[in-house]
Design a protein around this motif. Structure first.
Motif, mmCIF file in Angstrom:
data_model
loop_
_atom_site.group_PDB
_atom_site.id
_atom_site.type_symbol
_atom_site.label_atom_id
_atom_site.label_comp_id
_atom_site.label_asym_id
_atom_site.label_seq_id
_atom_site.Cartn_x
_atom_site.Cartn_y
_atom_site.Cartn_z
ATOM 1 N N LEU A 124 -3.265 3.344 15.610
ATOM 2 C CA LEU A 124 -3.745 3.503 14.238
ATOM 3 C C LEU A 124 -2.872 2.725 13.261
ATOM 4 C CD1 LEU A 124 -4.693 7.295 14.067
ATOM 5 C CD2 LEU A 124 -6.194 5.319 14.407
ATOM 6 N N ARG A 125 -1.557 2.696 13.514
ATOM 7 C CA ARG A 125 -0.639 1.930 12.672
ATOM 8 C C ARG A 125 0.128 0.965 13.556
ATOM 9 N NH1 ARG A 125 -0.664 6.802 9.794
ATOM 10 N NH2 ARG A 125 1.063 7.779 10.922
ATOM 11 N N VAL A 126 -0.231 -0.311 13.452
ATOM 12 C CA VAL A 126 0.363 -1.329 14.316
ATOM 13 C C VAL A 126 1.557 -1.973 13.615
ATOM 14 C CG1 VAL A 126 -1.883 -1.751 15.383
ATOM 15 C CG2 VAL A 126 -1.121 -3.214 13.495
ATOM 16 N N ASN A 127 2.219 -2.869 14.320
ATOM 17 C CA ASN A 127 3.372 -3.616 13.797
ATOM 18 C C ASN A 127 4.505 -2.704 13.338
ATOM 19 O OD1 ASN A 127 2.473 -6.179 14.351
ATOM 20 N ND2 ASN A 127 1.659 -6.569 12.303
ATOM 21 N N ALA A 128 5.013 -1.938 14.285
ATOM 22 C CA ALA A 128 6.218 -1.142 14.019
ATOM 23 C C ALA A 128 7.433 -2.036 13.805
ATOM 24 C CB ALA A 128 6.472 -0.185 15.185
ATOM 25 N N TYR A 129 7.356 -3.244 14.295
ATOM 26 C CA TYR A 129 8.453 -4.216 14.183
ATOM 27 C C TYR A 129 8.544 -4.710 12.738
ATOM 28 C CZ TYR A 129 10.948 -8.634 15.272
ATOM 29 O OH TYR A 129 11.832 -9.683 15.329
ATOM 30 N N VAL A 130 9.671 -4.460 12.093
ATOM 31 C CA VAL A 130 9.818 -4.828 10.683
ATOM 32 C C VAL A 130 10.970 -5.810 10.465
ATOM 33 C CG1 VAL A 130 8.771 -2.699 9.809
ATOM 34 C CG2 VAL A 130 11.257 -2.785 10.215
ATOM 35 N N VAL A 131 11.415 -6.474 11.529
ATOM 36 C CA VAL A 131 12.487 -7.455 11.370
ATOM 37 C C VAL A 131 11.944 -8.718 10.710
ATOM 38 C CG1 VAL A 131 14.207 -8.851 12.563
ATOM 39 C CG2 VAL A 131 13.752 -6.516 13.328
ATOM 40 N N HIS A 132 10.825 -9.237 11.213
ATOM 41 C CA HIS A 132 10.163 -10.413 10.656
ATOM 42 C C HIS A 132 8.721 -10.068 10.284
ATOM 43 C CE1 HIS A 132 13.176 -13.476 11.820
ATOM 44 N NE2 HIS A 132 13.300 -12.831 12.963
ATOM 45 N N ASP A 133 8.162 -10.826 9.363
ATOM 46 C CA ASP A 133 6.723 -10.809 9.136
ATOM 47 C C ASP A 133 6.092 -11.692 10.206
ATOM 48 O OD1 ASP A 133 4.116 -10.890 8.311
ATOM 49 O OD2 ASP A 133 4.500 -12.033 6.473
ATOM 50 N N SER B 57 14.379 -11.428 6.269
ATOM 51 C CA SER B 57 14.270 -12.276 5.073
ATOM 52 C C SER B 57 14.350 -11.497 3.769
ATOM 53 C CB SER B 57 12.935 -13.028 5.104
ATOM 54 O OG SER B 57 11.855 -12.106 5.046
ATOM 55 N N GLY B 58 14.028 -10.196 3.821
ATOM 56 C CA GLY B 58 13.960 -9.397 2.600
ATOM 57 C C GLY B 58 12.652 -9.531 1.849
ATOM 58 N N ILE B 59 11.718 -10.361 2.331
ATOM 59 C CA ILE B 59 10.445 -10.530 1.632
ATOM 60 C C ILE B 59 9.583 -9.288 1.792
ATOM 61 C CG2 ILE B 59 10.490 -13.034 1.977
ATOM 62 C CD1 ILE B 59 8.276 -12.606 4.103
ATOM 63 N N ILE B 60 8.647 -9.122 0.863
ATOM 64 C CA ILE B 60 7.662 -8.045 0.930
ATOM 65 C C ILE B 60 6.311 -8.682 1.232
ATOM 66 C CG2 ILE B 60 6.493 -6.239 -0.360
ATOM 67 C CD1 ILE B 60 9.067 -5.842 -1.932
ATOM 68 N N ALA B 61 5.648 -8.190 2.267
ATOM 69 C CA ALA B 61 4.379 -8.780 2.710
ATOM 70 C C ALA B 61 3.540 -7.690 3.364
ATOM 71 C CB ALA B 61 4.647 -9.931 3.672
#
Length: 922
Positions: free
Chosen positions: A596-605, A571-575
């Motif tokens: 320690l750092r979750v959500n490596a997936y950055v395709v969708h929020d 989407s290009g959004i920043i969240a």
């Protein structure tokens, strides 16, 4: 390093002549015919599921010209002749395979991905968690991996090559190391009469060795966690059977963690002359890549005698940071065998020194002392040889092990040190390789007894088809070879966690450790939760404490937040990276700092995804139902309340049914869903029903009443908005694809039935509607797609054409198909379920050559996507459905019934949390 020509590009010998060698460019294999499932009208099986034919190997054995059957090779599994060539050569999915309309839809995402990819690879010098630019190419070579759960894996291909390595946690190297070989030497009356590398390769290194084994007289047979390779030696009246064993032992939390493999060679002499037989196991120190280039690698011999058993071999020390390790190549010394070794040789040379040493007397020189450290840019290898007497018309046994000790690991960010699970039993100091070797060689017979006790009830069931027996066990490879880590959890690691009232969290994680496996070898995210939803059946049925450990980790991650801002590619959004009280997509990337750092997936929020929270609730109750662990249920109850409260906002019109947001906001992350939908709506209703059940168990009457009201309204809305008389519509958009027949539309019902709900008083979806929908899916998505021979396509339009409105709707997702088959079995459509799943197995394992790398997806033609993927572990849901059929008349949860899977280990850690503490049961 030059590794030589791949075996897939070679021809070893002339077909029909076991003693001849062919020129490099000659032919010699026949075209492979596609094996299709038979049509249901062709012949109904002898019983509902089909009679089990143990010789069901399709075209894979068509090239085999030998007569040898091997030593105690089982009748069921995946069997292939070493001369087989797969006719179909597919390519990984890429942008060229996207239609123009779909390309335009994702143009912005593509541009943002390229920018992100450049930043990752060229600036940060890191590996993208999904690399769409450099997909892993097709290599139709893989076999059973070596190594237990969480200690790293080494895959040995079906032609004998050591070709896929996961020693650094979660990071793969797809490289065939030519020096890693077995070689046989036969001697008669003091003279060497035959010496051969047991490989069909013809490499450009070690050219003094006798390469080019004739593949037409050898075959490979896999039934994970064991594999057999049978070699009928041309003109020698000798048959070799190499049995490969890895300690993958259900309900065992000790030996199943060991980074070891055993090779047992049974040699049979059909001639009238006595022979001396030697097997040499050569191994390079490292893989010959950048990790070795600086030098400093060294080898040394060892001998360990304990409890009357002696093991000898070589230690290959690889001290390269950040994750140094020692490899041990070892053999068991018995009264009837002799063990010798060669400490060091150059694996990039002609290899004449090694070859002549063995040729001379069937033994190696066995010089004492360690080697010199390798020089910069120069490789080093070693070899261990076992020699035994082979009487006329008799047999002998030679035993090897391969162990690796990498006790202390760091992930890509190099921020924290972890210790692997096996260090609890063998120590964390990096000196355990000899002990691991000794233990493996002395215990493998016990492992095999336990493997047989586990597998035999299924293998002996004549009502189950042969392909299913192969698929069920061989798909389990991914639990060990999914970039898997199994880590110790120190006490101070949990002090700052928001544990709340989770009384079992600390004792369970301390006792059973922390478990992580990748979404896929190409999709590098640990414990991807929307996919684990499907794969989790294997874990909860076979290692339930690891499933509970994963669930506690996911609960902890759910309660945390990470307000750092992230741009999302679709989407290009920043969240924010992670919002509180929503289930994360994953627990991190092994090239960063997972957990320690979750959500490596950055395709969708994914905070706005509709399925993750629901899948947590459904898995919690299913895990409780299958384990009977009341303390776990009470620990998870507050987290379930929190995530369902977060989910409520998606029911915008308060009709009791959530709405999708007009983008791909669920596990089908390239398939847009708008408004109420069959998939997410079904998961929602199932989760609400489960909340009603859990509220009753936890004595929360107000909560029970609240969710009962939501369920009643939601059921009415779901049926009114989505049921069309034959199936549930894909969604409620105004687009034509709204009427698509989705193969996964009954996922909510699937989980309800797996949890002992979904029928009778606990019915959520009308049974007649569920059965009718499944029949429609079978008619259109299965039988109406590719002649019924490739499983179920994700989406099919009601006029019989695959839904091509997205890049995923016309794919077949193997793990989804296995889950669909389980649902069919649950609803009494057992024959249809097996036929549906069979199409996937035969496509992946027999037609496309993707054994031990089952992909997430393939299309009807040309492409596959994401090799070696987590979701196909869902085949164990089929087994659960069958067990539940068998035990339908027995009272109580499945966990308390004799399912045939609860084969307990003789040794293992204490069941510290088997009984809930008083505060958990009050």
């Amino acid at each position: 390093m030059r590794t030589g020509v791949p075996a897939s590009e070679q021809t070893s010998c002339v077909k029909g002549d076991p003693q001849a060698y062919c020129p490099e460019n000659s032919g010699g294999t026949e075209a492979v015919q596609v094996t299709y499932c038979q049509n249901p009208e062709d012949s109904q099986p002898q019983n509902e599921r089909g009679y089990s034919n143990p010789q069901d190997f399709g075209q894979l054995m068509a090239s085999y010209e030998g007569k040898a059957k091997g030593y105690q090779v089982p009748p069921f599994g995946w069997r292939i002749c070493l001369a087989h060539e797969f006719a179909e050569k597919r390519k990984p999915f890429n942008a060229n395979n996207v239609s123009l309309s779909n390309l335009m839809k994702h143009l912005g995402m593509g541009l943002r991905y390229l920018q992100w990819w450049y930043q990752k690879t060229q600036v940060e010098k890191k590996t993208p968690f999904i690399d769409l630019i450099n997909s892993v190419p097709l290599r139709q070579i893989y076999g059973c991996p070596l190594g237990g759960i969480g200690g790293g894996t080494i895959t040995r291909g079906w032609r004998g090559q050591f070709c896929r390595w996961q020693l650094n946690p979660g990071m793969y190297q797809h490289q065939t190391v030519i020096a890693d070989q077995f070689t046989v030497c036969l001697r008669q009356k003091g003279q060497t009469v035959y010496q051969q590398v047991l490989s069909v390769e013809r490499p450009s290194v070690l050219q003094s060795w006798n390469w080019g084994l004739c593949g037409y007289f050898a075959f490979y047979h896999a039934l994970y966690p064991r594999a057999w390779t049978v070699y009928q030696l041309p003109g020698q009246n000798v048959t070799l059977t190499c049995r490969q064993i890895t300690p993958i032992l259900p309900h065992d939390y000790q030996d199943s963690s060991l980074p070891v493999g055993v090779f047992v060679w049974d040699v049979e002499n059909e001639g009238d002359e006595a022979l001396d037989v030697s097997i040499m196991f050569s191994m390079r120190n490292g893989l010959g890549g950048e990790d070795d280039a600086l030098g400093g690698l060294w080898n040394e011999p060892f001998c360990l005698e304990r409890d009357g058993e002696t093991v000898q071999g070589l230690l290959l020390h690889h001290p390269t940071p950040p994750n140094p390790y020692t490899m041990a190549v070892a053999a068991r010394l018995t009264a009837d065998t002799m063990v010798t070794h060669l400490t060091a040789f150059d694996p990039d040379s002609t290899g004449q020194q090694v070859w002549q040493d063995l040729l001379q007397d069937g033994q190696l020189d066995s010089l004492a002392g360690q080697s010199l450290p390798s020089q910069k840019g120069v490789g080093i290898a070693g070899a261990v040889c076992v020699t035994g007497k082979l009487p006329p018309r008799g047999q002998c046994r030679l035993e090897f092990s391969l162990a690796w000790d990498m006790p202390r690991i760091m992930f890509g960010a190099k921020g924290q040190v972890y210790y692997r699970r096996y260090t609890r039993f063998f120590g964390p100091d990096g000196d355990a390789a000899p002990t691991l070797s000794h233990y493996a060689l002395c215990r493998y017979a016990d492992w095999e007894e336990r493997i047989s006790a586990w597998q035999s009830p299924i293998l002996d069931d004549r009502s189950l088809p042969a392909w299913y027996k192969s698929a069920l066990f061989n798909e389990l490879y991914f639990l060990a070879d999914g970039g898997t880590v199994w880590l110790e959890v120190p006490e101070d690691c949990l002090r700052e966690e928001p544990v709340g009232s989770m009384c079992q969290l600390r004792p369970l994680l301390r006792e059973y450790g922390r478990f992580g496996y990748l979404e896929g070898q190409e999709y590098r995210m640990y414990n991807t939760y929307d996919v684990h939803f499907y794969a989790s059946f294997a874990l909860v049925m076979l290692w339930p404490k690891l499933e509970l450990s994963l669930q506690y980790d996911m609960a902890l991650a759910t309660l945390r937040e990470d307000l750092a801002q992230q741009r999302y590619l679709m989407s290009g959004i920043i969240a924010p990276v992670k919002r509180r009280n929503v289930v994360p997509h994953d627990v991190g990337d092994p090239d960063d700092e997972p957990w320690l750092r979750v959500n490596a997936y950055v395709v969708h929020d994914t905070a706005d995804w509709k399925d993750l929270n629901l899948k947590f609730v459904l898995q919690v109750y299913r895990d409780y139902y299958l384990t009977g662990d009341h303390c776990f249920l009470r620990d998870m109850w507050p987290v379930c309340l929190a995530v369902m409260e977060s989910e409520m906002k998606f029911d915008k019109d308060q009709d009791g049914l959530i709405e999708n947001g007009g983008y791909a906001d669920q596990t089908y992350d390239g398939w847009v869903t708008t408004g109420p939908s069959a998939y997410c709506g079904g998961l929602w209703l199932a989760a609400v029903a489960v909340m009603v059940k859990m509220a009753a168990l936890c004595g929360a009457q107000e909560v029970q009443d609240k969710f009962s009201s939501i369920l009643s309204r939601g059921q009415e809305a779901y049926e009114r908005l989505l049921w069309n008389g034959r199936y549930y519509n894909y969604d409620c958009s105004s687009q034509p694809q709204s009427y698509s027949i989705m193969s996964d539309q009954c996922a909510g019902q699937w989980f309800l039935r797996a949890s002992g709900l979904g029928e009778g008083d606990s019915e959520v979806f009308p049974t007649r509607h569920v059965v009718r929908a499944l029949q429609t899916i079978f008619e259109f998505n299965v039988q109406g797609f590719a002649g019924g021979a490739m499983g179920a396509v994700n989406g099919m339009q009601p006029h019989g054409v695959p839904d091509r409105s997205s890049v995923q709707s016309d794919e077949v997702w193997v793990g989804v198909v296995y889950g669909l088959a389980a649902t069919m079995i649950q609803e009494g459509l057992t024959w249809e379920g097996f036929r549906t799943a069979e199409g996937c197995y035969r496509t992946v394992w027999e037609r496309l050559g993707l054994a031990f790398q089952t992909p997430e997806a393939y299309c009807q033609q040309q492409v596959f996507r994401s090799l070696a993927y987590m979701r196909p572990l869902s085949i164990w849901a089929m087994q659960l459905a069958l067990q539940q059929q068998q035990h339908k008349k027995a009272p109580g949860p499945i966990a308390k019934q004799d399912t045939g899977l609860n084969t307990r280990p003789k040794l293992g850690p204490k069941e510290a949390v088997a009984n809930p503490s008083p505060e958990c049961t009050s």
